[in-house]
Design an enzyme around this catalytic site. Structure first.
Site, mmCIF file in Angstrom:
data_model
loop_
_atom_site.group_PDB
_atom_site.id
_atom_site.type_symbol
_atom_site.label_atom_id
_atom_site.label_comp_id
_atom_site.label_asym_id
_atom_site.label_seq_id
_atom_site.Cartn_x
_atom_site.Cartn_y
_atom_site.Cartn_z
ATOM 1 N N GLU A 1 0.758 -1.298 -0.056
ATOM 2 C CA GLU A 1 -0.051 0.041 -0.034
ATOM 3 C C GLU A 1 1.051 1.275 0.098
ATOM 4 O O GLU A 1 0.709 2.091 0.868
ATOM 5 C CB GLU A 1 -0.957 -0.137 1.293
ATOM 6 C CG GLU A 1 -1.830 -1.260 1.213
ATOM 7 C CD GLU A 1 -3.216 -1.152 2.285
ATOM 8 O OE1 GLU A 1 -3.106 -0.078 3.011
ATOM 9 O OE2 GLU A 1 -3.959 -1.916 2.019
ATOM 10 N N GLU B 1 -4.616 -8.736 -0.403
ATOM 11 C CA GLU B 1 -5.492 -8.355 0.792
ATOM 12 C C GLU B 1 -7.241 -8.368 0.265
ATOM 13 O O GLU B 1 -7.249 -7.593 -0.646
ATOM 14 C CB GLU B 1 -5.151 -7.180 1.445
ATOM 15 C CG GLU B 1 -3.817 -7.214 2.099
ATOM 16 C CD GLU B 1 -3.340 -6.209 3.031
ATOM 17 O OE1 GLU B 1 -4.314 -5.427 3.700
ATOM 18 O OE2 GLU B 1 -2.222 -5.974 3.378
HETATM 19 O O1 AHR Z 1 -5.199 -5.922 7.095
HETATM 20 C C1 AHR Z 1 -5.315 -4.676 7.858
HETATM 21 C C2 AHR Z 1 -4.468 -3.601 6.788
HETATM 22 O O2 AHR Z 1 -5.418 -3.424 5.920
HETATM 23 C C3 AHR Z 1 -3.158 -3.897 6.265
HETATM 24 O O3 AHR Z 1 -2.164 -3.956 7.385
HETATM 25 C C4 AHR Z 1 -2.955 -3.039 5.301
HETATM 26 O O4 AHR Z 1 -2.176 -3.222 4.317
HETATM 27 C C5 AHR Z 1 -4.367 -2.676 4.845
HETATM 28 O O5 AHR Z 1 -4.594 -1.430 4.940
#
Ligand code: AHR
Length: 535
Positions: free
Chosen positions: A206, A333
């Protein structure tokens, strides 16, 4: 018009379909074409993600070697056994936002000598840690977990506060043969003579947010520095930070700018996977993880379905710059993120109650990933235990598998199988959501073949009515026998708890086979997985 007559109307225009020979009146039809076999559904789509956050690592996975809880070298044994049983294909670690503050050397060597470090999520850890990262669970412990479960390691390298050298040293430490270079000998001295052979590496997490807040052009310059002088061990699969897929417009601006700067006259950067994060993000709302009204149910599913748009929108950009598709998606994610959640245990930051709604959402996501098997190489649920959208909850000696776990289990036959295209005919649902009305597909499905075994997964998102589905097999093969399971519950917000661990669990579903079709009746709010033998 009821569901059945709407289907009749929908089918009327589909001339290509043979007239069905029905044994049960069907509300919906799925026509599956097992031949010719489609793209392989990458097993990595069913992947995992764990981060040093709340109760994920400490208490969740790492209980310590001296714990009275059954453990394998400090790792919670039940967790390792369940992940192995699922055939967990990969495990992403150590973050997340945590990764861009993590220095891998802090987590090697004798545990008692490892430093206590400040972390991104520091103030929200289990109380026993006093807000500091003890580094008890480091690289060798992570690799132990991978060995116990059979998962391939996927390491997220620190771009924001690390350096190309730290990254290259990490690769060398992991992958060089003992006796070749000092870093490999250090690994051997720390207990692992055999190289770890880590293939999957992410460079920055990110970077448009917690990983640096930088723009795509600056990131690409850094990415080139990290990826151009790679140590000569193995064939690394490098993953670059891609879009925040749940942003308005699927964040194609990021993907466009990234690929634009990647061309940049200096040759294509070395890039195998493009990461995309897609959260079904309910933090701007009041929806809580443990509650559900019909409006909230449909709102969550509707929002989750946007992931297909994000895949298609960003793929269109990638197709322009990379027409031969050397780069595919790594959706490292994904999951539902609620605004409020009852606390699971003290310090379990971001831990949610995981309900039937999340299970149905998972099934619909997996159907989408399967159907886009040509585009999606890997996906990693956020996060596997004690966090958002988890498969497991664990605290001290208590442990439970959530409804999401059961969907991973039910979809396992798709892993590595060949996609069988499925034409879905079902009346849409016109439903109330949080702010008005919405239309949702009345059925979600995907199908795959492995030899003569056809797997069909089906989801009925309706909270009002069951649906009878005729699964017709196109071509010369016929279903000869079938079995299946269904996951459902009378309550939309049903969950498994430490006290009632089997409240939501799969049960057998009846299948009627006749001629070229298998027919099942899905209860309302349910997911089914069918396995049909073809002859
Ligand atoms: O999964 C929780 C958080 O969400 C992670 O650390 C980050 O990459 C995302 O914003």
């Amino acid at each position: 018009m009821n569901r059945r007559s709407m289907l009749k109307a929908a089918c009327a225009g589909v001339a290509a379909l043979a007239a069905p020979r029905r044994t049960l009146a069907a509300d919906a039809q799925v026509e599956v074409s097992p031949s010719p076999a489609g793209a392989e559904i990458s097993p990595h789509i069913y992947g995992h993600f764990i981060e040093h956050l709340g109760g994920v690592i400490y208490d969740g996975i790492w209980v310590g070697q001296d714990s009275k809880i059954a453990n394998a070298g400090g790792i919670r044994k039940q967790f390792a056994d369940d992940m192995k049983q699922l055939g967990a294909p990969n495990l992403r670690w150590p973050g997340g936002c945590f990764a861009d503050g993590y220095h891998w050397r802090d987590g090697i060597g004798p545990a008692a000598k490892r430093p206590r470090t400040a972390t991104y999520w520091g103030r929200q850890l289990p109380p026993a840690l006093n807000g500091g990262e003890p580094n008890w669970f480091g690289l060798h412990e992570f690799m132990r977990l991978c060995r116990l479960t059979g998962a391939a390691p996927y390491l997220a390298a620190n771009l924001a506060s690390g350096s190309p050298q730290e990254f290259h040293d990490w690769i060398t430490y992991c992958n060089a043969p003992a006796g070749s270079v000092s870093l490999a000998d250090e690994r051997a001295a720390n207990g692992d003579r055999e190289p770890f052979n880590v293939q999957y590496w992410g460079i920055g997490n990110e970077v448009w947010g917690c990983g640096g807040n930088i723009n795509p052009g600056d990131y690409m310059s850094m990415y080139r520095l990290f990826s151009s002088q790679m140590p000569p061990y193995g064939q690394p699969y490098l993953v670059a930070c891609g879009p925040r897929g749940h942003s308005p417009g699927s964040d194609v601006a990021w993907t466009t700018a990234l690929f634009e700067s990647m061309q940049g006259g200096r040759g294509r950067a070395r890039l195998s996977g493009l990461s995309m994060h897609f959260y079904t993000d309910f933090r701007p709302t009041s929806v809580s993880s443990g509650e559900s009204t019909p409006q909230q149910w449909y709102a969550v599913l509707k929002e989750g379905l946007r992931i297909e748009t994000a895949i298609l929108d960003n793929w269109a950009v990638m197709s322009k710059y990379d027409p031969s598709h050397r780069t595919r998606f790594v959706i490292d994610e994904w999951g539902v993120w609620y605004s409020r959640s009852p606390q699971i245990a003290p310090g379990f930051n971001l831990a949610q109650v995981v309900t039937l709604r999340d299970a149905v959402h998972t099934a619909m996501h997996f159907d989408i990933f399967n159907r886009h098997a040509d585009k999606v190489f890997m996906a990693n649920v956020a996060q596997t235990i004690n966090c958002l959208h988890s498969l497991f909850l664990a605290h001290e000696d208590r442990y439970v598998r959530t409804p999401v776990y059961h969907i991973f289990e039910m979809y396992k036959p798709h892993m590595g199988a060949k996609l069988a295209p499925a034409k879905i005919q079902a009346a849409d649902l016109n439903v109330a959501v949080l702010n008005g009305q919405a239309t949702l597909p009345g059925l979600s499905a995907s199908a795959s073949t492995r030899g003569d075994l056809l797997t069909v997964t089906l989801t009925n998102p309706s909270v009002d009515a069951g649906v009878t589905v005729r699964v017709r097999v196109a071509g010369s093969m016929r279903p000869s026998e079938g079995r299946g399971t269904v996951l459902t519950h009378a309550a939309m917000n049903a969950a498994n708890t430490f006290d009632q661990p089997d409240e939501v669990k799969p049960a057998p579903i009846g299948i009627t086979i006749s001629g070229d079709a298998a027919t099942v009746t899905l209860p309302k709010q349910s997911v089914a997985a069918l396995q049909l033998r073809l002859a």
